[in-house]
Design a protein around this motif. Structure first.
Motif, PDB file in Angstrom:
ATOM      1  N   GLU A 162       2.081   1.023  -9.385  1.00  0.00           N
ATOM      2  CA  GLU A 162       2.853   2.242  -9.480  1.00  0.00           C
ATOM      3  C   GLU A 162       1.998   3.318  -8.732  1.00  0.00           C
ATOM      4  O   GLU A 162       2.295   4.505  -8.555  1.00  0.00           O
ATOM      5  CB  GLU A 162       2.947   2.842 -11.012  1.00  0.00           C
ATOM      6  CG  GLU A 162       3.681   2.038 -12.076  1.00  0.00           C
ATOM      7  CD  GLU A 162       3.731   2.534 -13.155  1.00  0.00           C
ATOM      8  OE1 GLU A 162       2.923   3.356 -13.721  1.00  0.00           O
ATOM      9  OE2 GLU A 162       4.112   1.571 -14.129  1.00  0.00           O
ATOM     10  N   HIS A 163       0.986   2.858  -8.156  1.00  0.00           N
ATOM     11  CA  HIS A 163      -0.058   3.636  -7.259  1.00  0.00           C
ATOM     12  C   HIS A 163       0.709   3.850  -5.859  1.00  0.00           C
ATOM     13  O   HIS A 163       1.000   2.945  -5.225  1.00  0.00           O
ATOM     14  CB  HIS A 163      -1.326   3.207  -7.272  1.00  0.00           C
ATOM     15  CG  HIS A 163      -2.401   4.120  -6.406  1.00  0.00           C
ATOM     16  ND1 HIS A 163      -2.430   5.449  -6.755  1.00  0.00           N
ATOM     17  CD2 HIS A 163      -2.604   3.715  -5.194  1.00  0.00           C
ATOM     18  CE1 HIS A 163      -3.333   5.919  -5.773  1.00  0.00           C
ATOM     19  NE2 HIS A 163      -3.618   4.848  -4.652  1.00  0.00           N
ATOM     20  N   GLU A 164       0.732   5.203  -5.213  1.00  0.00           N
ATOM     21  CA  GLU A 164       1.399   5.212  -4.039  1.00  0.00           C
ATOM     22  C   GLU A 164       0.176   5.741  -3.156  1.00  0.00           C
ATOM     23  O   GLU A 164      -0.640   6.754  -3.220  1.00  0.00           O
ATOM     24  CB  GLU A 164       2.544   6.150  -4.060  1.00  0.00           C
ATOM     25  CG  GLU A 164       2.988   6.396  -2.364  1.00  0.00           C
ATOM     26  CD  GLU A 164       4.252   7.473  -2.581  1.00  0.00           C
ATOM     27  OE1 GLU A 164       4.500   7.793  -1.605  1.00  0.00           O
ATOM     28  OE2 GLU A 164       4.616   7.725  -3.738  1.00  0.00           O
ATOM     29  N   MET A 165      -0.057   4.607  -2.097  1.00  0.00           N
ATOM     30  CA  MET A 165      -1.200   4.926  -1.067  1.00  0.00           C
ATOM     31  C   MET A 165      -0.730   6.220  -0.034  1.00  0.00           C
ATOM     32  O   MET A 165       0.535   6.023   0.521  1.00  0.00           O
ATOM     33  CB  MET A 165      -1.460   3.765  -0.367  1.00  0.00           C
ATOM     34  CG  MET A 165      -2.416   2.823  -1.211  1.00  0.00           C
ATOM     35  SD  MET A 165      -4.209   3.491  -1.446  1.00  0.00           S
ATOM     36  CE  MET A 165      -4.762   2.874   0.264  1.00  0.00           C
ATOM     37  N   HIS A 166      -1.523   6.989   0.074  1.00  0.00           N
ATOM     38  CA  HIS A 166      -1.099   7.969   1.314  1.00  0.00           C
ATOM     39  C   HIS A 166      -1.427   7.515   2.878  1.00  0.00           C
ATOM     40  O   HIS A 166      -2.408   6.505   2.689  1.00  0.00           O
ATOM     41  CB  HIS A 166      -2.064   9.220   1.028  1.00  0.00           C
ATOM     42  CG  HIS A 166      -1.410  10.250   0.126  1.00  0.00           C
ATOM     43  ND1 HIS A 166      -1.210  11.310   0.155  1.00  0.00           N
ATOM     44  CD2 HIS A 166      -1.365  10.020  -1.443  1.00  0.00           C
ATOM     45  CE1 HIS A 166      -0.770  12.011  -1.042  1.00  0.00           C
ATOM     46  NE2 HIS A 166      -0.689  11.008  -1.758  1.00  0.00           N
ATOM     47  N   ALA A 167      -0.681   7.651   3.700  1.00  0.00           N
ATOM     48  CA  ALA A 167      -0.833   7.115   4.865  1.00  0.00           C
ATOM     49  C   ALA A 167      -1.786   7.490   5.657  1.00  0.00           C
ATOM     50  O   ALA A 167      -2.255   8.616   5.739  1.00  0.00           O
ATOM     51  CB  ALA A 167       0.573   7.304   5.638  1.00  0.00           C
ATOM     52  N   GLU A 168      -2.361   6.484   6.417  1.00  0.00           N
ATOM     53  CA  GLU A 168      -3.522   6.761   7.239  1.00  0.00           C
ATOM     54  C   GLU A 168      -3.147   6.195   8.844  1.00  0.00           C
ATOM     55  O   GLU A 168      -2.528   5.197   8.826  1.00  0.00           O
ATOM     56  CB  GLU A 168      -4.807   6.223   6.906  1.00  0.00           C
ATOM     57  CG  GLU A 168      -5.419   7.028   5.669  1.00  0.00           C
ATOM     58  CD  GLU A 168      -6.520   6.054   4.955  1.00  0.00           C
ATOM     59  OE1 GLU A 168      -7.538   6.746   4.741  1.00  0.00           O
ATOM     60  OE2 GLU A 168      -6.238   5.023   4.843  1.00  0.00           O
TER      61      GLU A 168
END
Length: 352
Positions: free
Chosen positions: A233-239
Motif C-alpha cells: 500500500e506504500h506509494e514511492m515518490h518518483a525520482e
C-alpha cells in the motif's frame, strides 16, 4: 511465520550513539561488513579491503549524481515570519518544487524572501508560490534570471539528514559528495559511494575491475517514511534517473563473461532494475517509482555495496529483499554488537 509485506518485519533498535553525525577521518577508513548469501556467513573487514573481495572482470556501477545546496531559509515577505525549506527539483517550466515549514498557512501568490549566505553579498531572492501539490510540496517561481544551480550556491546549504542534528559545516561540502559526483540534482548523497578514495579506485582498476555510471537524483522518495502497515500500500515518490547505452553495453559484456554487476548503493540498484523492468535491459531516461520489496526478482544486480539504513525504511526493505530478511537481520544485529557506525556517514556493508 514473518509477514514480509508488513513494515514491522523491517524494524530494529539502534543505540543512538551509533548514528554517525560526522564523517570518518578518511573516506576509506570505514569498516566493511561482508555478507555472503551463498554461505549465509558474515565477516568483518575494512573498506580498503574491497579490491580483495572482488574479481577481475567484475563491474562496479556508480551513481554520479551531485548533491546541490538544497536547504534554503528566508522569511515570508508579507509578515517577516521565518520559513525553512528544501529545494527538491526544477520543473520543465523553470519553477522550483520544494517543501517548507513556517507558522501559519502559506497561500498561492504569496512570496518568500531569501538572503545570501555570504553577508558580503548583496541582493535577495524572491520565490513566488504558484500552487500547492500533494504531500505538502509547493511549486514556486524564482524571481531571477540566474540559473537554479547558481541561485542555490548563493542561497542554499548542503542538506544534511535530520538525524545528524547539526547544520552543514565547510567540510561537508566535500565529504557529503562522492569523488565521482558529476551531474547536479540530488538532495541527498548516494552514501555507499562516499567511502571511495582515489587509492581504492586505482587498486580496483589494477585488479581489472571496471566501472560504469548511472544517474539517479536522490530525492524525498527514497527517505519518506512508510506510513502504512502493508508494503503493497506504500506509494514511492518518483525520482529522475538515467542509464545510457554505454553502461548497458558494459553490463552485457560483464554478464556474457559470467562476472558480477556490483551496484554501489541502493540508488544504483533502483536505476539498473528500472531499466530492466520489461525483462530486457534498455537505455532509460525518466522518472522511476520502483519500490523493490518481496517477492521481487532481481534482473541485473549480482552484488551490492551499501550503508546501514534506518529502521522501517524502503531502503532496508530493498536490501532485505536482495539478501533475505533473516540474513540482513543477523547482519544488523552483528553490526550493532560490534559497534559499527550507522547511516549516511557510517560504515558499509558488501552483500555478495
Amino acid at each position: 511465520m514473518t509477514d514480509l509485506n508488513s513494515i514491522h518485519a523491517y524494524d530494529y533498535q539502534l543505540p543512538e550513539e551509533l548514528i554517525a553525525s560526522v564523517p570518518a577521518d578518511r573516506r576509506d577508513a570505514s569498516r566493511l561488513l561482508v555478507v555472503d548469501r551463498a554461505t549465509q556467513s558474515i565477516s568483518h573487514r575494512e573498506f580498503v579491503d574491497l579490491p580483495k573481495l572482488l574479481d577481475p572482470g567484475d563491474l562496479l556501477v556508480l551513481n554520479n549524481t551531485r548533491v546541490v545546496p538544497a536547504r534554503i531559509a528566508g522569511v515570508r515577505t508579507s509578515t517577516g515570519g521565518k520559513w525553512e525549506g528544501l529545494f527538491l527539483r526544477e520543473t520543465a517550466e523553470g519553477h522550483w518544487r520544494l517543501i517548507g515549514q513556517t507558522r501559519g498557512h502559506l497561500k498561492p501568490g504569496e512570496t518568500l524572501t531569501l538572503s545570501p549566505l555570504n553577508p558580503s553579498e548583496s541582493g535577495e531572492l524572491v520565490l513566488q508560490l504558484v500552487s500547492k501539490c500533494d504531500g505538502g510540496e509547493w511549486i514556486a517561481a524564482p524571481q531571477s534570471d540566474e540559473s537554479t544551480i547558481d541561485l542555490l550556491s548563493r542561497f542554499g546549504t548542503i542538506p544534511l539528514p535530520h538525524y545528524m542534528q547539526r547544520e552543514a559545516e565547510e567540510t561537508d561540502y566535500e565529504r557529503y559528495q562522492t569523488l565521482y559526483a558529476e551531474i547536479p540534482g540530488a538532495v541527498a548523497a548516494p552514501t555507499a559511494g562516499l567511502h571511495f578514495t582515489q587509492e581504492v579506485m586505482e587498486s580496483l582498476t589494477k585488479l581489472g575491475v571496471s566501472k560504469a555510471h548511472v544517474t539517479l537524483h536522490v530525492g524525498l522518495g527514497t527517505f519518506r517514511p512508510v506510513k502504512v502497515d502493508q508494503l503493497s500500500e506504500h506509494e514511492m515518490h518518483a525520482e529522475w534517473c538515467e542509464i545510457g547505452a554505454e553502461t548497458i553495453g558494459r553490463i552485457e559484456q560483464t554478464k556474457a563473461a559470467q562476472k558480477r554487476v556490483v551496484a554501489i548503493g541502493t540508488t544504483s540498484v533502483r536505476t539498473l532494475e528500472s531499466a530492466a523492468k520489461e525483462q530486457e535491459l534498455q537505455p532509460f531516461v525518466g522518472e522511476t517509482n520502483l519500490f523493490i520489496r518481496p517477492p521481487y526478482e532481481f534482473q541485473v544486480v549480482d552484488a551490492l555495496l551499501t550503508n546501514f539504513h534506518l529502521p522501517k525504511s524502503t531502503l532496508l526493505v530493498l536490501v532485505s529483499t536482495f539478501a533475505g530478511r533473516e540474513l540482513i537481520q543477523r547482519a544488523y544485529e552483528e553490526a550493532i554488537r560490534e559497534r559499527y557506525r550507522f547511516f549516511s556517514y557510517g560504515d558499509a556493508m558488501l552483500i555478495l
